[in-house]
Design a protein around this motif. Sequence first.
Motif, PDB file in Angstrom:
ATOM      1  N   GLU A  93      -6.196   5.108   3.638  1.00 26.09           N
ATOM      2  CA  GLU A  93      -6.537   3.845   2.970  1.00 26.09           C
ATOM      3  C   GLU A  93      -7.616   4.049   1.914  1.00 26.09           C
ATOM      4  O   GLU A  93      -7.578   3.404   0.851  1.00 26.09           O
ATOM      5  CB  GLU A  93      -6.987   2.820   4.009  1.00 26.09           C
ATOM      6  N   ALA A  94      -8.562   4.936   2.180  1.00 27.60           N
ATOM      7  CA  ALA A  94      -9.639   5.192   1.217  1.00 27.60           C
ATOM      8  C   ALA A  94      -9.089   5.755  -0.092  1.00 27.60           C
ATOM      9  O   ALA A  94      -9.691   5.571  -1.162  1.00 27.60           O
ATOM     10  CB  ALA A  94     -10.673   6.144   1.808  1.00 27.60           C
ATOM     11  N   LEU A  95      -7.958   6.428  -0.017  1.00 31.77           N
ATOM     12  CA  LEU A  95      -7.338   7.020  -1.202  1.00 31.77           C
ATOM     13  C   LEU A  95      -6.195   6.178  -1.751  1.00 31.77           C
ATOM     14  O   LEU A  95      -5.511   6.589  -2.701  1.00 31.77           O
ATOM     15  CB  LEU A  95      -6.826   8.426  -0.866  1.00 31.77           C
ATOM     16  N   GLY A  96      -5.980   5.008  -1.158  1.00 33.57           N
ATOM     17  CA  GLY A  96      -4.919   4.130  -1.620  1.00 33.57           C
ATOM     18  C   GLY A  96      -3.527   4.663  -1.350  1.00 33.57           C
ATOM     19  O   GLY A  96      -2.573   4.334  -2.076  1.00 33.57           O
ATOM     20  N   LEU A  97      -3.379   5.472  -0.278  1.00 31.87           N
ATOM     21  CA  LEU A  97      -2.086   6.077   0.048  1.00 31.87           C
ATOM     22  C   LEU A  97      -1.395   5.299   1.162  1.00 31.87           C
ATOM     23  O   LEU A  97      -2.049   4.635   1.976  1.00 31.87           O
ATOM     24  CB  LEU A  97      -2.293   7.530   0.482  1.00 31.87           C
TER      25      LEU A  97
END
Length: 267
Positions: free
Chosen positions: A85-89
């Motif tokens: 989630e932190a990487l928008g994946l």
Amino acid sequence: MNAFTDVDRSGRGPELLHYLDDAHRGLAAPKGVMRAGLDVPAGHDVLDLGCGAGHELVELERTGRCAFGADSSRLMLDASRQRLEALGLPVRLVRADAHRLPYADGAFAGCRVERLLQHVDDPAAVLAEAHRVLRPGGSLAVLEPDWASLALASEDPEAARIIADAVGGHVPHRRMGRELRGLLVAAGFADVRVEVELVVYTSVTELSHVISLERAAHAAWTGGLIPQERAQVLLREQHLLSESGAFHATFQRTTVAWARRPPATGQ
């Protein structure tokens, strides 16, 4: 109990997550070799079985694959979710026992299994599940250590062997690296390829990043395998060799294997 056998009940969650972060950096080269040999085109689904803290889920997504993660630990899955989630994946995670996966037959084009088989109850059953959830022709990549492979140069080779034999004694399947090929063939995989990473260590400090001689020696003498005094003499010798630049140890740190589920009959 080995902590990785049941992460959530170990009481060592933060320590194990830190260990995986260090291992992701320290094993960058063999992980890259493993990744490169996983023959799955971009856009296809890949299962990371025993996905841990999600480092390789990120790598799979970055190379264009659709990454799915399965792990028995809620703590590890939470770490994977936060990382993705932190990487928008995309987040495609499931909590599951590797012996009984909640996926349909032939669900994935690829599957990776890293440092999991050494800890599970039945490695053959886990590989049978990996075989089942791969589609015919699907690609599998596996990475495991061989804790039984440590060899030390010593004036007391018998004591060195006894202490080396205590390395990884808490791991259920400490010889997994050397057993991979046979297990893969028995599970029905084809085109099995194996590469071994043999590492030479030139100091006790360098070796300690992977293996603690002190811990192994303690396990050997408390287990009645060697008198404490003899083990301590061996340890002093190894530290003196290290200080003089004459220390020599070898260890098969990783075994990487690749295989395929055979194509369906008639393909």
